[in-house]
Scaffold this motif. Structure first.
Motif, short mmCIF file in Angstrom:
data_model
loop_
_atom_site.label_atom_id
_atom_site.label_comp_id
_atom_site.label_asym_id
_atom_site.label_seq_id
_atom_site.Cartn_x
_atom_site.Cartn_y
_atom_site.Cartn_z
N UNK A 107 0.85 -1.20 0.00
CA UNK A 107 0.00 0.00 0.00
C UNK A 107 0.88 1.25 0.00
N UNK A 108 1.87 1.24 0.90
CA UNK A 108 2.73 2.42 1.05
C UNK A 108 3.50 2.75 -0.22
N UNK A 109 3.96 1.73 -0.92
CA UNK A 109 4.80 1.95 -2.09
C UNK A 109 4.06 1.65 -3.40
N UNK A 110 2.74 1.68 -3.35
CA UNK A 110 1.88 1.56 -4.53
C UNK A 110 2.21 0.36 -5.40
N UNK A 111 2.53 -0.76 -4.76
CA UNK A 111 2.77 -2.01 -5.48
C UNK A 111 4.12 -2.13 -6.15
N UNK A 112 5.02 -1.17 -5.97
CA UNK A 112 6.35 -1.24 -6.57
C UNK A 112 7.18 -2.27 -5.78
N UNK A 113 7.32 -3.45 -6.36
CA UNK A 113 7.97 -4.55 -5.64
C UNK A 113 9.43 -4.28 -5.31
N UNK A 114 10.10 -3.44 -6.11
CA UNK A 114 11.49 -3.08 -5.78
C UNK A 114 11.53 -2.31 -4.46
N UNK A 115 10.62 -1.34 -4.32
CA UNK A 115 10.58 -0.56 -3.09
C UNK A 115 10.08 -1.40 -1.92
#
Length: 157
Positions: free
Chosen positions: A101-109
């Motif tokens: 949720x926090x990183x909008x689904x960006x798996x790297x982050x």
């Protein structure tokens, strides 16, 4: 060419493992990842890198269990017995869900935040330069892609 051999061996092992009956831990990953809407291959990749599926893993910094939860994180996400595989995977998956949720689904982050902490990664976004964080994110990504490939190409019987 040297890079292809380890990838081929890892892929072969994963495909061979996929042909067997899923373990209880793998079933927990599937159940909780599906429940929380997180890719199960991502949770499994984190476990591959964090503990190699050792439910009794304990890091020198105090991280516990398969998902290597710090004590405060384990308590925060409901793992009162962090060495219990079911509780550890459930709590770790809930934590990953909040990072998604926090990183909008960006798996790297998400992977970087799982390793280094969401506050630190949240401030830096993709400008992190810590070689340990970069290596961790790359390792998780490799395992995730291998698992995604194996899931998309089930063995023929």
């Amino acid at each position: 060419m040297k890079l292809l051999l380890p990838l081929f061996i890892a892929l072969h092992l994963i495909v061979a493992r996929a042909q067997s009956v899923p373990s209880y831990s793998e079933s927990c990953v599937q159940r909780y990842a599906t429940h929380y809407g997180v890719p199960p291959e991502f949770i499994a990749a984190l476990i591959d890198v964090e503990s190699g599926w050792n439910p009794h893993a304990l890091s020198n910094k105090g991280a516990m269990g398969m998902m290597q939860l710090m004590p405060a994180t384990a308590r925060r996400f409901g793992a009162l017995q962090p060495f219990d595989g079911n509780q550890n995977i459930a709590a770790g998956t809930r934590y990953v869900t909040t990072l998604m949720w926090e990183f909008h689904g960006d798996l790297r982050l998400v992977a970087a935040a799982y390793y280094a902490g969401d506050h630190w990664v949240g401030q830096k976004r993709l400008n992190y330069r810590n070689p340990d964080v970069v290596a961790y994110v790359q390792a998780v990504r490799r395992r995730y892609l291998i698992r995604k490939f194996a899931a998309a190409n089930p063995p023929r019987r």
